[in-house]
Design a protein around this motif. Sequence first.
Motif, PDB file in Angstrom:
ATOM      1  N   GLN A   1      40.606  43.496  30.496  1.00 40.59           N
ATOM      2  CA  GLN A   1      39.396  44.102  31.223  1.00 40.59           C
ATOM      3  C   GLN A   1      38.710  45.178  30.652  1.00 40.59           C
ATOM      4  OE1 GLN A   1      41.094  46.207  34.691  1.00 40.59           O
ATOM      5  NE2 GLN A   1      41.731  44.038  35.754  1.00 40.59           N
TER       6      GLN A   1
ATOM      7  N   ASN B   1      37.665  48.389  33.640  1.00 40.72           N
ATOM      8  CA  ASN B   1      38.513  48.082  34.877  1.00 40.72           C
ATOM      9  C   ASN B   1      38.091  47.087  35.815  1.00 40.72           C
ATOM     10  OD1 ASN B   1      40.799  49.734  33.827  1.00 40.72           O
ATOM     11  ND2 ASN B   1      39.511  51.615  34.750  1.00 40.72           N
ATOM     12  N   GLY B   2      37.283  46.140  35.270  1.00 39.76           N
ATOM     13  CA  GLY B   2      36.577  45.039  35.914  1.00 39.76           C
ATOM     14  C   GLY B   2      35.243  45.289  36.581  1.00 39.76           C
TER      15      GLY B   2
ATOM     16  N   VAL C   1      43.019  39.607  34.155  1.00 36.57           N
ATOM     17  CA  VAL C   1      44.312  39.695  35.085  1.00 36.57           C
ATOM     18  C   VAL C   1      44.408  40.964  35.635  1.00 36.57           C
ATOM     19  CG1 VAL C   1      45.470  37.842  33.556  1.00 36.57           C
ATOM     20  CG2 VAL C   1      45.600  40.314  32.982  1.00 36.57           C
ATOM     21  N   ASP C   2      45.299  41.120  36.565  1.00 38.67           N
ATOM     22  CA  ASP C   2      45.538  42.128  37.397  1.00 38.67           C
ATOM     23  C   ASP C   2      46.727  43.027  36.609  1.00 38.67           C
ATOM     24  OD1 ASP C   2      45.866  44.189  39.316  1.00 38.67           O
ATOM     25  OD2 ASP C   2      46.499  42.931  40.761  1.00 38.67           O
TER      26      ASP C   2
ATOM     27  N   SER D   1      47.915  45.838  37.294  1.00 36.15           N
ATOM     28  CA  SER D   1      48.652  46.639  38.141  1.00 36.15           C
ATOM     29  C   SER D   1      50.160  45.905  38.405  1.00 36.15           C
ATOM     30  CB  SER D   1      48.097  46.784  39.578  1.00 36.15           C
ATOM     31  OG  SER D   1      47.840  45.452  40.197  1.00 36.15           O
ATOM     32  N   GLN D   2      50.157  44.624  38.032  1.00 35.34           N
ATOM     33  CA  GLN D   2      51.479  44.017  38.062  1.00 35.34           C
ATOM     34  C   GLN D   2      52.227  43.764  36.631  1.00 35.34           C
ATOM     35  OE1 GLN D   2      50.860  40.107  39.665  1.00 35.34           O
ATOM     36  NE2 GLN D   2      49.556  40.884  41.706  1.00 35.34           N
TER      37      GLN D   2
END
Length: 1156
Positions: free
Chosen positions: A836, A839-840, A713-714, A716-717
């Motif tokens: 993650q 960081n992916g 998942v991202d 940053s959100q």
Amino acid sequence: MRTITSTSGQEETVAVRRSESADAEGIDSLISPSALEVFGKVNVIHLLEKANLSVTLVNEKDDILAHASFFDYPAGDFVDQAHWEPFLQKHFRAEKCTPFNTLFPHLFVAEPSFAAASLKEIMRAVFNAIAELEYICLVSPNADGSELGLDEVFEPLKRLTEPGPQCFALICHRQDHCPRLHVRPARVEDHDDIMRIFAEQTKLLSVIDQPYILAELIEAQNEENHAAVCESDGVAVGFISVTADVDVKRLHDSFELSEFDGLYKLQETKHDEPDTHSDTREDEEALRQTQTSDSQQLLSLSSQQEETQSTGAGEVLEKPNAFCIQFFIIDKNYEMRSVDFIPYIFKLFPDLDFCIITVPTLSPEFPLLQSFVRVPPCPSGSAPRELYVFHRVGLRSVKVRSAVAADRPAVSDLVKGLRLNKSLLQDLDLFYETRRDPDGVPLQAFVAQVGSQVVGILIIRDEQDIEYLRAHYNIENFIYFSHHRYEEHAQIRHFVLKTSFQHFTKHLFKEVLWLAHKSCLYHRIYPANQSQENSCVPHLDLVLNCAVPVRPRRQIIYPLEELGINAPSRRITEDQAPFALSLISRKLTMEPKVTVNARIVVVGASDTGLSFLEVLCFCPHLRFNKLTLISTHGFPGDYNHEDVGFLPTSHVYSSRDLAQLPLHSCISVITGKMVGINRKSKFVLVSGGLKVPYDHLILCTGLQYQVPCPTGVDLSQSITNSQLQTPSTHRRYTGPVPSNLFTLNDLYDCMAARRWLCANFVELEDNAIVYGNSIDVYTTVETLLSLGIQGSRIHLVLPPRKPSSSCFSDPAVDKAVMTTMEKAKVQVHCNCLLAQMNNGEHPDPLSSVSFTTDTEPLHLQCGVFINLFNKGVDYDAFRSINNSFLVFDSRLVINATFHTSDSAICGAGPLTKFSRCYHTDEWSHAHFNSKEVGQDLAAMLLPLFDPTLEPADESPPEMDHLITLYKQAKIQGGKLPGGYNYLHVTKPSATNLTGPPVKHDSDIVTGRVETGNYFCLHLDCYELVEKLTCLSLKPLPVSNYLSLYGKHQQLLGQLSSRYHQGLIHDLYSFFRQSWCLAVYHDRFSDFEQELQQITSSHLKDDESRQQVMTEDDEEPNVLHQDGLQEESRAALRSSAVKYLTYNRNLLPMFACPGQL
């Protein structure tokens, strides 16, 4: 069953069986004055213990009518047992009597009216059971045995010396009771007799469908094809068909034939000009094949006439040197005389040295094969048949004698090239020089000789550690220890025997026992990584085929300092290198073993799989030749289990436990993962491409932690766990696995992680991330702390748990662990899911990890990531199961008898779940003790191979939907943060139970977790120990505490009442008292059952007497009731005294009557 008639005309239906110790009382009652005159005064139990063969004649009610005990030397003290052969041949005409073909009765007793008939029946049965036996010779000071019927069976041996010894010698010949069968060429007229045997023994056979195939075989006889029958009273009772048309090259592809000269005979032909064209001719005509049953087998092979190899001087011809048995069948009543065929068929092929036969792997071994040598298959061989070989020299007699100095060169040639041959020769030289080893222990050496050639050697030494063996191994399962003198126990040091004579192994051991004046031989099998291994036994199978494996005993952990002089002998308590033990005793030398060639493949070295294999390996009368274990990292016993850390233990198999089991010597271990199952062709595909064929496949891989799959998942959100849609536990990671990410599933993984940490991490400042929510994460944190890693560098990341669930059932333990980690500055993060890695970006090496939480995302720097999350079925195992169309419903689906949808494939352990038709989703094998599950699986499979066990009766329809609930405790232990030694023992319990749990105020708790002496016992409603939890800073005597489970509190020193009276302040001290040691003894459970039987029998007697008095309208007699109670107490006291006296070697701290 057969019928015998008494002198008065009474008939009895009888059977002859091997004697048991329980027969002693009945045998003793049959000893008459005439028996005493002939055999002297005897101790029946001693005879049963020392006899090579003891048989009892019983009727249909199992009443004893007669008994006979046979030894391999004469009774009495006329001559030393090792020198009876020259004695008998000097004074009597007995030149044909040898140790190989003669036995001597030391006792015969019978019901007077059935004496003669009983003796004849026993003689018939003994001659029939022992194929090599030709004579039974009775040497006695009094030969007047007319009352015993001896004069009707025995005849006197002619004396050669006068006056000679003061004894008589009588002899009984085989031909008078069970004569050898006459073998002759088969004729077409024999067809109907042979077909009758086929019809009686065979359910499905192509011979029945093709009625003229036998007639064609008989008529087609020529120089290369022969057929013969054996007959009794002019009637054909057996048939054999042999051919010299053998495809030796095809056999080479499947079997290890190097020790049999490849079944070739080399011939060199010289000529002037080399011939560039080798003359080879191959005939690919296939022979007819049939199915087989107990006593008939078919060898279907093509032929190859000869091959040539060119040399500089000419040609070396490799000519096949074997003929094969195509058909063999014999009437059940005569199958022990199958050996009568062997000399005859070798005469048919005077130029060939080997007779071979192949049998299907699922076919039981029949008597003819006991004279053959089994050929081991090639590692890559997949033939569904077993190959047996007999060499012509095996027809010659083998003589066993003490080694002499002149044998040294022959023995040196015999053992040339063998591993540890120098050790053997050194011991042989010591025997020649001093008859003792360097420690002063007596040595004896014996050679097996055929003609003038030495074909085998056996070196033994007196057993010096017999008290240690008795205390640590269950040798008393096979012998009455008190009837064997200390000097009668010996240890096998070295044993070598030429391959062609290996079917004489049991006879060789039998002769060595009486020549050496021994009664028991022991063989130690040390693990391959132990330096104690200095015994030269190149063919360990020879020993295992004759010996019985002896189970190790559970040991009491003694408080030696507190016991002082009351402790057991140091010979018992000393620590020795662990080994597996095998035993050969006199009475076992004539015990037949059933050979099982079925290919049983176990996938997974889990506790369940090892327990299953353990049961099979410890069957004393079965010998499994084809047990295979497929394990990702090989055999667990190859690694040292101690001080590795990381994972907790189930206390089922330690490295010492595995070293004491004969698993490594009885099974083949294939290192690799199962990646496929071919149910049609019946083989397992292993990583690397190896195909492992099976007849029975056992799947018990258990569950493994999977490489974690980030949710991706991202972050940053600022996503929280509640916003995640798909649980990550159902996703599989397919990317590259980082080199510093360790998923720990077994000892091999833990050792690899420990080595990497010591080499690459301990001295650095990076963070260690431990991810998971089971007890494993806490034992892993303790291991990291013990390696010197600072607590501030350790991050324990706990994924979300189910509500009100904890890996510790005791809140006190949970609190202590969390407090300790807080003091050590270990950082704990709750309710985190991996989101993650790096960081992916590319994950190798792993330098950072991110998690979603219930609030803000968690970002951590990472030097090493230890994954202990998401336990499930290994993907390769799942794919193998699923692609082979076995039913899989989150787990492998099995029925109550372990079977999958394929009858040849069974499953057990946490890998499995019960079919939904049982409506028991709350129960699975994962809820039970894995060792008990494996034992039950073996018990289910054994009736397929063990002729002494009958297949279980079909359960009634109402029982079809019931599963087995096991009773042994679930055990968990390990070292927790703070150095706490943790042990938790509890009864099996189901998941998802509805309704509130039933509570009983029966917790017995002493100590505190803060002081490191916490001990909690929970009793059930019957006051039995149901749960046990220990948390201690001192080492725990785990073996002792495991013995407490299931015991009634009264057996534990009135535990409950004394605790509530405030008399018990520390359970550790309480259970360290000397009275507890009797409870920890491995035979206490047997003693407990005996007490229960005594109590219940006296209660029944009391109830029956009270009922009689009530019917007679009598008042209860108080004195009579007191007498019954006193009688019961006396019986209980007597049983307790017997228990303590018999086990005094391990329980010397108890005083026995007459000792003070």
